[in-house]
Write a protein that holds these residues in place. Structure first.
Motif, short mmCIF file in Angstrom:
data_model
loop_
_atom_site.label_atom_id
_atom_site.label_comp_id
_atom_site.label_asym_id
_atom_site.label_seq_id
_atom_site.Cartn_x
_atom_site.Cartn_y
_atom_site.Cartn_z
N ASP A 1 0.84 -1.19 0.00
CA ASP A 1 0.00 0.00 0.00
C ASP A 1 0.88 1.25 0.00
N ALA B 1 0.21 4.07 1.05
CA ALA B 1 0.03 4.76 2.32
C ALA B 1 0.91 4.19 3.43
N ARG B 2 1.40 2.99 3.24
CA ARG B 2 2.30 2.37 4.22
C ARG B 2 3.73 2.26 3.66
N GLY C 1 1.13 9.53 -3.21
CA GLY C 1 0.42 9.37 -1.95
C GLY C 1 1.25 8.75 -0.85
#
Length: 223
Positions: free
Chosen positions: A164, A166-167, A185
């Motif tokens: 991900d 986001a991670r 992102g």
């Protein structure tokens, strides 16, 4: 603060100071084409956008004007041949790099490299540094149709490793790294000691600004 599973790193100016080798190759290229040598400090300000831009900037400085296509092509071939001979010689890692990478791996972090350096030079550099097994995926500036500051390489790594964004944390030294991470992102660390065309990396607005690579442990290994 440790909520990152994947860390993507730039290479030049982030893990290694490659300017000495790049300057050697640039100067061999310039001399071969009949120009005078450039200073290492000048080369330090020219790197960061891939080999084509490095060659173009060197030629522009030597000529005092933009080079034509034919000269750029000849210069790029001369640069590649010269850099092939020196790219993996006398590598200098920034302080804390090797120990920190090892600690991240022990902690189960997944590591990748996304560099704008042409891919052909990267495996030998990693092998000479003993780092070939540290990174699950390595992308060069010509591995995909787009390179940083496009987010495409960073997102390609996430898709390939099923991670991900986001991670994921991006770690680099230039505005290109920050712009790519923002568009993808991802959170991003900006290192102050690398190559950012003489500008303060803080001006690009990374989430963290670090002058010490080892300080990544405080971000990545602290819950």
């Amino acid at each position: 603060m440790g909520n990152f599973d994947l860390v993507q790193f730039d290479l030049d100016g982030t893990l290694i100071d490659s300017v000495p080798q790049l300057a050697q190759a640039v100067n061999r290229m310039l001399v071969q084409l009949g120009f005078g040598e450039a200073g290492e400090q000048a080369v330090r300000h020219w790197v960061g956008n891939g080999a084509d831009m490095l060659v173009r900037r060197a030629l522009t400085a030597a000529l005092g004007t933009e080079p034509g296509d034919e000269l750029r092509q000849a210069a790029r071939a001369a640069f590649d041949a010269a850099y092939d001979q020196v790219a993996d010689q006398g590598l200098v890692f920034y302080p804390g790099v090797l120990d920190t990478l090892a600690a991240l791996r022990r902690a189960g972090k997944r590591l990748a490299i996304v560099t704008n350096k042409p891919y052909r030079f990267v495996p030998a550099i990693l092998a000479a540094a003993g780092l070939s097994e540290q990174f699950e995926l390595v992308l060069g500036g010509d591995s995909l149709p787009e390179k940083k500051p496009s987010p495409a390489p960073l997102l390609h790594v996430c898709r390939s490793l099923d991670m991900d964004p986001a991670r994921t944390l991006m770690v680099g030294d230039s505005e290109n790294d920050v712009l790519a991470a923002r568009a993808a992102g991802m959170a991003v660390v900006g290192l102050t000691y690398g190559y950012n065309y003489g500008r303060d990396i803080a001006d690009s607005g990374p989430d963290w600004v670090l002058s010490d690579f080892a300080a990544l442990a405080d971000i990545l290994l602290t819950d």
